[in-house]
Motif scaffolding. Structure first.
Motif: not given
Length: 228
Positions: A67-70, A173-186, A188-197
């Motif tokens: 749970h913490i990891l995700l 850009m997602l390939n450049t960042i290359n992190s599983d903490r970023f996810m496409k949700v639309h 036109s949009f991709a989010v950093n999972l660590d900043h979702i409130k």
């Protein structure tokens, strides 16, 4: 430093809390089971978690680790009296920052916490991209990025303080960042999972922004953060 503890044996939890406080750290909460720990994480802002792997005869500590990891972005340390290879292998999948073996000494706790935080801080600052800002390029750490928004052939990169615009596709850009903490949700949009409130129906609260989640991505997103 803000510490949360999850340990089903009350006396051990209190002893652990006393040790942590003796080093000048704040114990912001103690939970004795999986359910209470998840509630505790919602209302506190910990920097590190100490979690017993086996509670009430079950390996609930590993589920908490998943749970913490995700859903969060801080290191966790497992506390265990067991050395079963299969259980350790399962625990390793949650990427713990360390293990403390029972019975433990105060210095074991101090050492584990400090090594975990040092490694976490180093890893956090090492992951970055170079991005254009006017006529110069600046270093932008992954943890600073809230979300990405595609605008035709450009991507808008949002942080708390600054908006950057890069001539690149969202996928690029997602390939450049290359992190599983970023996810496409639309599209036109991709989010950093660590900043979702918060997830509101089909919108995400990211910082002060509302980000749409399309039907195409909602199931995958919920699975990623453990809602399904």
């Amino acid at each position: 430093m803000r510490v949360v503890i999850c340990e089903d044996e009350i006396l051990i939890a209190e002893h652990l809390s006393t040790i942590v406080k003796s080093f000048g750290y704040d114990v912001v909460g103690i939970a004795h089971n999986k359910k209470d720990m998840k509630e505790l994480l919602k209302r506190t802002d910990p920097q590190i978690a100490l979690i017993d792997i086996r509670m009430e005869g079950r390996y609930d500590g590993i589920e908490i680790g998943e749970h913490i990891l995700l859903n969060h972005n801080f290191p966790l340390i497992y506390i265990t009296a067991h050395s079963d290879t299969e259980i350790i292998q399962k625990a390793l999948k949650t990427k713990p920052a360390g293990y403390i073996i029972k019975p433990f000494k105060a210095m074991d706790i101090f050492t584990a916490i400090n090594i975990a935080m040092e490694n976490f801080s180093a890893a956090r600052t090492e992951t970055f991209i170079m991005i254009k800002d006017g006529y110069k390029s600046v270093k932008l750490y992954h943890y600073e990025i809230l979300f990405l928004k595609s605008d035709n052939n450009y991507v808008e990169v949002y942080t708390d303080k600054t908006l950057y615009i890069e001539r690149i596709s969202l996928e690029g850009m997602l390939n450049t960042i290359n992190s599983d903490r970023f996810m496409k949700v639309h599209r036109s949009f991709a989010v950093n999972l660590d900043h979702i409130k918060e997830l509101k129906s089909r919108e995400l609260v990211v910082g002060k922004h509302l980000i749409p989640v399309s039907r195409k991505y909602i199931k995958e997103f919920k699975e990623k953060i453990g809602l399904e």
